[in-house]
Each structure stands twice: as C-alpha cells, then as structure tokens.
Design an enzyme around this catalytic site. Sequence first.
Site, PDB file in Angstrom:
ATOM      1  N   CYS A 169       0.841  -1.203   0.000  1.00  0.00           N
ATOM      2  CA  CYS A 169       0.000   0.000   0.000  1.00  0.00           C
ATOM      3  C   CYS A 169       0.871   1.246   0.000  1.00  0.00           C
ATOM      4  O   CYS A 169       1.844   1.313   0.760  1.00  0.00           O
ATOM      5  CB  CYS A 169      -0.841   0.067   1.267  1.00  0.00           C
ATOM      6  SG  CYS A 169      -2.168  -1.092   1.324  1.00  0.00           S
TER       7      CYS A 169
ATOM      8  N   GLN B  45      -3.597  -6.368  -6.745  1.00  0.00           N
ATOM      9  CA  GLN B  45      -4.283  -7.058  -5.657  1.00  0.00           C
ATOM     10  C   GLN B  45      -5.640  -6.396  -5.440  1.00  0.00           C
ATOM     11  O   GLN B  45      -5.708  -5.201  -5.141  1.00  0.00           O
ATOM     12  CB  GLN B  45      -3.461  -6.979  -4.371  1.00  0.00           C
ATOM     13  CG  GLN B  45      -4.031  -7.870  -3.273  1.00  0.00           C
ATOM     14  CD  GLN B  45      -3.300  -7.721  -1.954  1.00  0.00           C
ATOM     15  OE1 GLN B  45      -3.142  -6.610  -1.459  1.00  0.00           O
ATOM     16  NE2 GLN B  45      -2.872  -8.829  -1.373  1.00  0.00           N
TER      17      GLN B  45
ATOM     18  N   TYR C 149      -8.963  -8.168   6.362  1.00  0.00           N
ATOM     19  CA  TYR C 149      -9.887  -7.430   5.497  1.00  0.00           C
ATOM     20  C   TYR C 149     -11.107  -8.295   5.169  1.00  0.00           C
ATOM     21  O   TYR C 149     -11.179  -9.456   5.581  1.00  0.00           O
ATOM     22  CB  TYR C 149      -9.131  -6.894   4.269  1.00  0.00           C
ATOM     23  CG  TYR C 149      -8.045  -5.928   4.722  1.00  0.00           C
ATOM     24  CD1 TYR C 149      -8.392  -4.810   5.490  1.00  0.00           C
ATOM     25  CD2 TYR C 149      -6.703  -6.168   4.480  1.00  0.00           C
ATOM     26  CE1 TYR C 149      -7.423  -3.947   5.983  1.00  0.00           C
ATOM     27  CE2 TYR C 149      -5.720  -5.295   4.965  1.00  0.00           C
ATOM     28  CZ  TYR C 149      -6.085  -4.190   5.713  1.00  0.00           C
ATOM     29  OH  TYR C 149      -5.134  -3.340   6.220  1.00  0.00           O
TER      30      TYR C 149
ATOM     31  N   LEU D  60       9.647 -11.494   5.852  1.00  0.00           N
ATOM     32  CA  LEU D  60      11.065 -11.409   6.205  1.00  0.00           C
ATOM     33  C   LEU D  60      11.943 -12.312   5.351  1.00  0.00           C
ATOM     34  O   LEU D  60      12.808 -13.019   5.877  1.00  0.00           O
ATOM     35  CB  LEU D  60      11.272 -11.684   7.693  1.00  0.00           C
ATOM     36  CG  LEU D  60      11.037 -10.480   8.617  1.00  0.00           C
ATOM     37  CD1 LEU D  60      11.335 -10.854  10.064  1.00  0.00           C
ATOM     38  CD2 LEU D  60      11.918  -9.290   8.219  1.00  0.00           C
TER      39      LEU D  60
ATOM     40  N   GLY E 247       8.795  -7.800   0.221  1.00  0.00           N
ATOM     41  CA  GLY E 247       8.170  -6.505   0.484  1.00  0.00           C
ATOM     42  C   GLY E 247       9.189  -5.451   0.843  1.00  0.00           C
ATOM     43  O   GLY E 247       9.729  -4.737  -0.002  1.00  0.00           O
ATOM     44  N   ARG E 248       9.508  -5.368   2.149  1.00  0.00           N
ATOM     45  CA  ARG E 248      10.357  -4.273   2.616  1.00  0.00           C
ATOM     46  C   ARG E 248      11.762  -4.307   2.031  1.00  0.00           C
ATOM     47  O   ARG E 248      12.354  -3.247   1.785  1.00  0.00           O
ATOM     48  CB  ARG E 248      10.387  -4.268   4.148  1.00  0.00           C
ATOM     49  CG  ARG E 248       9.060  -3.796   4.726  1.00  0.00           C
ATOM     50  CD  ARG E 248       8.889  -4.191   6.157  1.00  0.00           C
ATOM     51  NE  ARG E 248       8.758  -5.628   6.310  1.00  0.00           N
ATOM     52  CZ  ARG E 248       8.575  -6.258   7.468  1.00  0.00           C
ATOM     53  NH1 ARG E 248       8.531  -5.557   8.577  1.00  0.00           N
ATOM     54  NH2 ARG E 248       8.435  -7.562   7.526  1.00  0.00           N
TER      55      ARG E 248
END
Length: 386
Positions: free
Chosen positions: A26, A101, A185, A306, A328-329
């Site tokens: 997001c 998504q 969600y 991770l 992701g990160r």
Amino acid sequence: MPSALFSPIKLRGLELANRVVLSPLCQFMAKDGTAQPWHFMNAYHYAVSGAGLIILEATGVEDVGRITPGCLGLYSDENEAALTQLIKGIRSYSNTPVGIQLSHAGRKASTRPTWELHKGNNVSIEDGGWDVTGPTTEPFGEGWPTPIYLDEQGLTRVLDSFVQSTRRAQRCGFDMIEVHVAHGYLLHQFVSPMSNKRTDKYGGSLENRMRFPLEVIAAMRAAFPAEKPIGVRITGRDFNEGGLELEDAVIFARELQKLGIDYVTPSAGNVAPGMKIPPVSPGYMVPFAERVKQDVPGMNAMAVGLIVLPEQANEIIASGKADMVAIGRAFMDDPRWAWHAATALGDTPAIPPAWNRANPKVWPAYPMVHGQSREMAEGMGHARRE
Ligand SMILES: Cc1cc2nc3c(=O)[nH]c(=O)nc-3n(C[C@H](O)[C@H](O)[C@H](O)COP(=O)(O)O)c2cc1C
C-alpha cells in the site's frame, strides 16, 4: 543452469522469468482511488527491478472498500484510466508481468495511513471517511466504528464490485490478479471465526465461512481471461486463540484449487486485536507455504515474510518449500533487489541497456558497494554461493 530462484515458472499462460515477486505494498497516495504520479514512479522502477512479477497494492473494489482514503481503487472510470496509462507506460520499456491485488477492507476500512496513526486509527466522516461494512455489526475493536451488516443485497453488491474490478483490471492490461483474503480485510473477516459470527449460510462452520469468499473468487475467475492467472493471499494462522489455524488454510487452499486458482500466499494475522504473534525471525511464515504445498499437491505456494537475502530466497525455492517468494520491505529498501540477488547467486541480472554501465561485469566498484552481503548472509545462517 540458473539458480532455483531465477528459474522460470508458468502460471496458466503467463511466463514469469524468475520466482522473485514484488509483494503488494500500500502506498496511501491515491486521490479518490486514482493513481497519482507517485504510483507511476513506484511501479515504474519495480518494472525494471528484475522481478519475475510485480503486484500492485491492495486496491479497493468499491470506495467503501479502501483501507484508507489514500488507497488505490478500481471502481471508477477515472481509476481505470489512470491504471491503463500506468500499464501502457510500463509496456513501452518492460515486459515484466504486472498484477493487481483486489481487496475490500470491510470493517477495517476508513482508517489512517501508518504515518498518521498518532491521530487515531479511524477517519471520521467529517474528515473524509465513511461508514464501514462487515460480516456482522461487531467492530474490529474498542473505539472502532460499528459496521453495517452485509445482508443479501450488500453481499450481492460486494460480489458484483469484485467482478466489475476484475473486468476493469483486464481492460487496464494487468497480467494477473491477486485476491486479498488476509490481514483482517473483508474476505478474511468472513473466513475467520474471530470476525464472522453470522448465523446464516455464510457463518458457523468453516464450510459456511468460506462460502462468500469462494463465491466471489469463482465469479472473478469466470470474468477474467482463461489464460491469465489469479492468486489468493490467504491466512496461514490468525495467531489468535480460537482463530484460523494451518489446517483451515489447507482446507481453504484445496477449495481454491477446485476453482482453478493458480497460487496461494499464506500470510498471517490482523483479523482481531490481541494477536499473539511469536517473535518474528527470517522466513517465519515459510512453513505455512511449505505445508500448503505438501498437503495440496499441484497448488503453487508463494512464501512471504522477512525474506530478505538472495541465498535465503534461493534456499526456499531450491528445497521445494515454495514456488515463489514475495519480497516486500527488502524491495522498498532496494528497488534493484532482484539484480543484486541474481549477481549474488551467479545469475545474470536483468539490467536495462541504459543502465548497463552499473552492471557488476563492467563496473569495478560493484564489490565495494555490495561487499557486505557476505557477512549479512553468514549472520543469517545462509552461505553465499560463489
Ligand atoms: C508499507 C506496507 C504496505 C503493505 N501493503 C500490503 C498490501 O497492500 N497488501 C498485502 O497483502 N500486504 C501488504 N503488506 C504486507 C507485505 O506485502 C508483506 O506481506 C509484509 O511486509 C511481509 O513481507 P516483508 O518482510 O518482505 O516486508 C504491506 C506491508 C508494508 C510494510
């Protein structure tokens, strides 16, 4: 021979050049659900990242389905026009497959982006928020808004919104869709006993709780071209007492397989307050993907959580624990993660010609800049391939 991580995989008619996937992230930067220059910048650089697939962020199928007022939507012609431009731009210089998504935030909609949480979780109607909907009128937690109960008419509207957004995604030119059934969600709210206390055919047993998400996904599958894949982000564990466990994830994955779903990404949590997540360590959710692969033969599993080092990602694929890894990160930190991973694993990095002067083969400073990778890898218990 390419490394396991950089070997191709086919999902229906879509060829991924490798198993590295940009996890949906997001951005909270849209206006009325419409992509802004930020989204172009964000997606454009991942489209030259060397990833086998990039998946754009959780995108609301209706305005009240957005997590925050800044989330992307795919419910209006304006939303569709902007994302069509975005895909067109990417296609002018990159063949990287791009997915989206599709999501509905349900009772967790109308919240603030992470950097505004000090002002409180929820955005009031006066501040541009909206009334939220849910499987029941039970709020997410104390101080959260009371959702509007989704009756038959509400359920039909939500299902139809998922189908309409699927059609819009096809018109935009997306190569695939991921359905969000995790992180608390709406569709996860239906599956989890923590949030679904309905007494009709959509509540009670796991079979009943899965019913609405499965109806939605079946309708989406029917509305999307047969050669394009659809994946689903599911919940491996709720990490709440009495919540979803891995056995439930396996049963859900089996049902998704019957619908022709091409992969699942088991993630975790956030369906109710009080989540008891064990201390997180590298690859802590990989066992979820591994279990799905074992118990649902033929279903592809994407591991997430991770996964940060090339050697770690490669081991997950090489040992058969998962078919793809979502990053992701680590990708936010290093938008060229897949180039660097390819180099570390002895594969050829997919560097566009215009930037090839930074190719490790011709840039003598590369080892100096990326030399620390070895110590990090050893620190995490993964030997670097020479
Ligand atoms: C800023 C941010 C935004 C995220 N947005 C989404 C999202 O839109 N959809 C989703 O399923 N997960 C989302 N996630 C979760 C990530 O996709 C991923 O599952 C999680 O960060 C763990 O992977 P990582 O350790 O590689 O970052 C988000 C995570 C972060 C940090």
